[in-house]
Design a protein around this motif. Structure first.
Motif, PDB file in Angstrom:
ATOM      1  N   GLN A  34       3.266 -17.878 136.824  1.00  0.00           N
ATOM      2  CA  GLN A  34       4.491 -17.521 136.000  1.00  0.00           C
ATOM      3  C   GLN A  34       5.518 -18.879 136.008  1.00  0.00           C
ATOM      4  N   TYR A  35       5.119 -19.809 137.079  1.00  0.00           N
ATOM      5  CA  TYR A  35       5.891 -20.866 137.474  1.00  0.00           C
ATOM      6  C   TYR A  35       5.683 -21.991 136.450  1.00  0.00           C
ATOM      7  N   TYR A  36       4.370 -22.027 136.228  1.00  0.00           N
ATOM      8  CA  TYR A  36       3.731 -22.945 135.149  1.00  0.00           C
ATOM      9  C   TYR A  36       4.229 -22.567 133.680  1.00  0.00           C
ATOM     10  N   ALA A  37       3.915 -21.357 133.519  1.00  0.00           N
ATOM     11  CA  ALA A  37       4.329 -20.832 132.220  1.00  0.00           C
ATOM     12  C   ALA A  37       5.901 -21.059 131.748  1.00  0.00           C
ATOM     13  N   ASP A  38       6.840 -20.871 132.822  1.00  0.00           N
ATOM     14  CA  ASP A  38       8.108 -20.949 132.746  1.00  0.00           C
ATOM     15  C   ASP A  38       8.302 -22.436 132.491  1.00  0.00           C
ATOM     16  N   ARG A  39       7.874 -23.311 133.060  1.00  0.00           N
ATOM     17  CA  ARG A  39       7.967 -24.857 133.261  1.00  0.00           C
ATOM     18  C   ARG A  39       7.757 -25.187 131.619  1.00  0.00           C
ATOM     19  N   GLN A  40       6.754 -24.849 131.214  1.00  0.00           N
ATOM     20  CA  GLN A  40       6.099 -25.193 129.821  1.00  0.00           C
ATOM     21  C   GLN A  40       6.912 -24.807 128.737  1.00  0.00           C
ATOM     22  N   GLU A  41       7.658 -23.564 128.685  1.00  0.00           N
ATOM     23  CA  GLU A  41       8.473 -22.905 127.988  1.00  0.00           C
ATOM     24  C   GLU A  41       9.691 -23.777 128.045  1.00  0.00           C
ATOM     25  N   ARG A  42      10.192 -24.202 129.194  1.00  0.00           N
ATOM     26  CA  ARG A  42      11.375 -24.957 129.253  1.00  0.00           C
ATOM     27  C   ARG A  42      11.147 -26.202 128.721  1.00  0.00           C
ATOM     28  N   ALA A  43      10.158 -26.954 128.920  1.00  0.00           N
ATOM     29  CA  ALA A  43       9.991 -28.412 128.463  1.00  0.00           C
ATOM     30  C   ALA A  43       9.890 -28.260 126.800  1.00  0.00           C
ATOM     31  N   ALA A  44       9.340 -26.988 126.274  1.00  0.00           N
ATOM     32  CA  ALA A  44       9.271 -26.965 124.771  1.00  0.00           C
ATOM     33  C   ALA A  44      10.603 -26.699 124.376  1.00  0.00           C
ATOM     34  N   ARG A  45      11.421 -26.051 124.959  1.00  0.00           N
ATOM     35  CA  ARG A  45      12.832 -25.711 124.490  1.00  0.00           C
ATOM     36  C   ARG A  45      13.725 -27.055 124.690  1.00  0.00           C
ATOM     37  N   ILE A  46      13.597 -27.892 125.676  1.00  0.00           N
ATOM     38  CA  ILE A  46      14.367 -28.954 125.738  1.00  0.00           C
ATOM     39  C   ILE A  46      13.802 -30.012 124.767  1.00  0.00           C
ATOM     40  N   SER A  47      12.570 -30.170 124.485  1.00  0.00           N
ATOM     41  CA  SER A  47      11.772 -30.787 123.306  1.00  0.00           C
ATOM     42  C   SER A  47      12.493 -30.463 122.042  1.00  0.00           C
ATOM     43  N   ARG A  48      12.761 -29.189 121.642  1.00  0.00           N
ATOM     44  CA  ARG A  48      13.429 -28.632 120.630  1.00  0.00           C
ATOM     45  C   ARG A  48      14.603 -29.335 120.381  1.00  0.00           C
ATOM     46  N   HIS A  49      15.549 -28.953 121.463  1.00  0.00           N
ATOM     47  CA  HIS A  49      17.016 -29.421 121.376  1.00  0.00           C
ATOM     48  C   HIS A  49      16.919 -30.985 121.433  1.00  0.00           C
ATOM     49  N   PHE A  50      16.176 -31.900 121.988  1.00  0.00           N
ATOM     50  CA  PHE A  50      16.146 -33.102 121.938  1.00  0.00           C
ATOM     51  C   PHE A  50      15.843 -33.721 120.299  1.00  0.00           C
TER      52      PHE A  50
END
Length: 73
Positions: A34-50
Motif C-alpha cells: 500500500q505504501y509503495y502504491a501510494d508513493r507511486q500515485e503521489r509521484a505521478a500526481r506531482i509530475s502532472r502538476h510540474f
C-alpha cells in the motif's frame, strides 16, 4: 484477497515489521504494498502538476527568480 507463496527477504521483513509495528508478516507485506502504491500515485500526481506548471511558464519564472536572488547575494 489472493493467496500467494513467495520468498521474502527475512531481514527486510523483520525491519518492516519493527518500523510499522505490524503484528503479522501478512500485515507488513500489505502495508508495504500500500505504501509503495501510494508513493507511486503521489509521484505521478506531482509530475502532472510540474508538467502543467512548465506549460504555464511557471517553472522558468521560478528558475529566473532563483537565479536573480542568487546573483544578488
Amino acid at each position: 484477497m489472493t493467496v500467494t507463496q513467495i520468498d521474502i527477504d527475512d531481514d527486510a521483513l523483520e525491519r518492516a515489521m519493527a518500523l510499522s509495528h505490524a503484528k503479522t508478516k501478512k500485515e507488513a507485506v500489505n502495508l508495504a504494498l500500500q505504501y509503495y502504491a501510494d508513493r507511486q500515485e503521489r509521484a505521478a500526481r506531482i509530475s502532472r502538476h510540474f508538467e502543467r506548471a512548465r506549460q504555464w511558464g511557471a517553472v522558468e519564472a521560478a528558475e529566473r527568480l532563483h537565479d536573480e536572488e542568487k546573483s544578488g547575494r
